[in-house]
Design an enzyme around this catalytic site. Sequence first.
Site, mmCIF file in Angstrom:
data_model
loop_
_atom_site.group_PDB
_atom_site.id
_atom_site.type_symbol
_atom_site.label_atom_id
_atom_site.label_comp_id
_atom_site.label_asym_id
_atom_site.label_seq_id
_atom_site.Cartn_x
_atom_site.Cartn_y
_atom_site.Cartn_z
ATOM 1 N N HIS A 157 25.095 20.766 4.541
ATOM 2 C CA HIS A 157 25.609 20.601 5.910
ATOM 3 C C HIS A 157 26.449 19.333 6.067
ATOM 4 O O HIS A 157 27.160 19.179 7.048
ATOM 5 C CB HIS A 157 24.446 20.569 6.902
ATOM 6 C CG HIS A 157 23.788 21.906 7.066
ATOM 7 N ND1 HIS A 157 24.039 22.733 8.126
ATOM 8 C CD2 HIS A 157 22.905 22.577 6.279
ATOM 9 C CE1 HIS A 157 23.336 23.853 8.002
ATOM 10 N NE2 HIS A 157 22.630 23.783 6.882
ATOM 11 N N ASP A 365 32.120 13.547 8.880
ATOM 12 C CA ASP A 365 31.162 14.518 9.395
ATOM 13 C C ASP A 365 31.345 15.796 8.593
ATOM 14 O O ASP A 365 32.481 16.180 8.306
ATOM 15 C CB ASP A 365 31.458 14.791 10.879
ATOM 16 C CG ASP A 365 30.185 14.956 11.707
ATOM 17 O OD1 ASP A 365 29.198 15.465 11.162
ATOM 18 O OD2 ASP A 365 30.205 14.593 12.895
HETATM 19 P P1 ADQ Z 1 24.453 16.708 13.062
HETATM 20 O O1 ADQ Z 1 24.891 15.449 12.386
HETATM 21 O O2 ADQ Z 1 23.170 16.646 13.785
HETATM 22 O O3 ADQ Z 1 24.421 17.937 12.047
HETATM 23 P P2 ADQ Z 1 26.409 18.119 14.935
HETATM 24 O O4 ADQ Z 1 27.124 19.129 14.167
HETATM 25 O O5 ADQ Z 1 27.300 17.345 15.824
HETATM 26 O O6 ADQ Z 1 25.673 16.993 14.108
HETATM 27 O O7 ADQ Z 1 25.291 18.870 15.780
HETATM 28 C C1 ADQ Z 1 24.549 18.210 16.729
HETATM 29 C C2 ADQ Z 1 23.928 19.194 17.740
HETATM 30 O O8 ADQ Z 1 23.017 18.437 18.525
HETATM 31 C C3 ADQ Z 1 24.943 19.790 18.695
HETATM 32 O O9 ADQ Z 1 24.547 21.073 19.035
HETATM 33 C C4 ADQ Z 1 24.870 18.846 19.909
HETATM 34 O O10 ADQ Z 1 25.148 19.474 21.150
HETATM 35 C C5 ADQ Z 1 23.444 18.373 19.872
HETATM 36 N N1 ADQ Z 1 23.362 16.964 20.327
HETATM 37 C C6 ADQ Z 1 23.822 15.865 19.718
HETATM 38 N N2 ADQ Z 1 23.563 14.755 20.430
HETATM 39 C C7 ADQ Z 1 22.927 15.163 21.547
HETATM 40 C C8 ADQ Z 1 22.406 14.471 22.697
HETATM 41 N N3 ADQ Z 1 22.506 13.162 22.833
HETATM 42 N N4 ADQ Z 1 21.824 15.224 23.626
HETATM 43 C C9 ADQ Z 1 21.736 16.571 23.497
HETATM 44 N N5 ADQ Z 1 22.212 17.269 22.453
HETATM 45 C C10 ADQ Z 1 22.802 16.572 21.481
HETATM 46 C C11 ADQ Z 1 24.687 18.180 10.660
HETATM 47 C C12 ADQ Z 1 26.014 17.646 10.117
HETATM 48 C C13 ADQ Z 1 27.189 18.189 10.910
HETATM 49 C C14 ADQ Z 1 27.146 19.714 10.932
HETATM 50 C C15 ADQ Z 1 25.767 20.215 11.337
HETATM 51 C C16 ADQ Z 1 25.648 21.733 11.156
HETATM 52 O O11 ADQ Z 1 26.012 16.223 10.125
HETATM 53 O O12 ADQ Z 1 28.423 17.739 10.354
HETATM 54 O O13 ADQ Z 1 28.113 20.195 11.840
HETATM 55 O O14 ADQ Z 1 24.747 19.622 10.548
HETATM 56 O O15 ADQ Z 1 25.968 22.102 9.850
#
Ligand code: ADQ
Length: 458
Positions: A157, A365
């Site tokens: 991921h 990311d």
């Molecule tokens: P993450 O680094 O956790 O995931 P991301 O893809 O941005 O990052 O997903 C985060 C999820 O959590 C989103 O659905 C977002 O809405 C939610 N979220 C984040 N901060 C929040 C907050 N403060 N309050 C509520 N909701 C929040 C890892 C990788 C990414 C990759 C994903 C999936 O780092 O690059 O996209 O896995 O593969």
Amino acid sequence: MSRLVVISNRLADPRKPAAGGLAVALGEALNQTGGLWFGWSGTVVEDGTPGEGELHTRQAGAVTLATVDLCREDHDSYYHGYSNSVLWPVFHYRLDLADFNASYIAGYRRVNQMFARKLLPLLRDDDVIWVHDYHLIPLAAELRAMGCKQRIGFFLHIPMPPPLIMAAIPQHEWLMRSLFAYDLVGLQSEADVSHFTRYVRNEGSAEEVDEKRVRAFGATVVVQSFPIGIDVDEFTRLTHAPDAVETYENMRDEYSRRRLLLGIDRLDYSKGIPQRVRAFRELLDRYPENRDSATLIMIASPTRDDVNAYADLRQELEGLCGAVNGDYGELDWMPVRYIHRMVARKRVPGLCRAAAVGLVTPLRDGMNLVAKEYVVAQDPDDPGVLVLSRFAGAAEQLKEALLVNPYDTQGMADSIQQALQMPLVERQARHQKLMARIREHDVHWWRKAFLDALQAAG
Ligand code: ADQ
């Protein structure tokens, strides 16, 4: 149809929508086949024995959830140590933040071996196994050593770093060799695939068989990119549900004279949060018409607070936000609202819809799902503008966003200004194209594409 077995560090109950798109998508696939989901229980046993943990199983509908406890020593070396203080920083190009403590690797191997040992008796001959993320890179190699012949796929991921960054990890060759125990390795982007193939060409004397099939270390693996998506229908439904509508209306009323800019992240040093505040400050400085108007809302949820780098980041961010507010704030206007908390998932689309600009500015990311969520939550008749770091995996797909370099404070301020000034027709045209691509490559597409490729591999 073969039974699907999913293995990830943490599990989510696939029946709870709050679990998010990934858990729901995997849950759907598991439900179709009456599958098994295996991982850490989330419990740390203070006085347990390293390499030993109790196995718990329970049913969630048609899915069996099987979890293992970790003792304190294993948790600290496998999870905090090797996974989050070596692999996470290095894979996000932050060699400066890596802690190459020699004791971590033993715990990482021990937990992967224990997972393999606990999982093996639960497997059936025709299972298809899907392993997720950097915590579990050597799992297939451990399973193979115990005689497992089933098809095994791996999805990373987070980014796959370029070879010379990877090579900074003392065990880099062992890690990369471990990936060759899988039948399929899925990565987020084409850039990640090219880093993988360059590594094996330079360090593993690869002899490439064809575009996707790579032969090195005496084994062959299929390597392909599968950019992860979101559940567009589900997120659209959430956008129009009462909680999100209420959040949207509250924000609209509260900030009726203002333009909102929004950032939502886990408070992680990979997400470029301080860089975003610096660019916002530059915006207020260079384009004074935004003073008393533009408001940056940053919602950063706490994560891994007990790792030092995260405490430093929090302190830096609090300092930056305080300084902007102190220097530019008025009695009735605070430029930055920084909230160190998680917001309820059902409120996220309302916040996104209220924001004229979505700021997704990671330094690195794997993909970044917030970028996709922001686009889907917009009103197509009057959409906001996504400002997206070129260093997010999502930038390979989301070309109609305003792509920025988060290290370039002035350039990012100029792009935010461009977003704030963008004419309606241009906003609509960009939004329409972004939506089409996000819809085409949603999380269901991702899951199916990966599992089809896994069936075909080997
Ligand atoms: P993450 O680094 O956790 O995931 P991301 O893809 O941005 O990052 O997903 C985060 C999820 O959590 C989103 O659905 C977002 O809405 C939610 N979220 C984040 N901060 C929040 C907050 N403060 N309050 C509520 N909701 C929040 C890892 C990788 C990414 C990759 C994903 C999936 O780092 O690059 O996209 O896995 O593969």
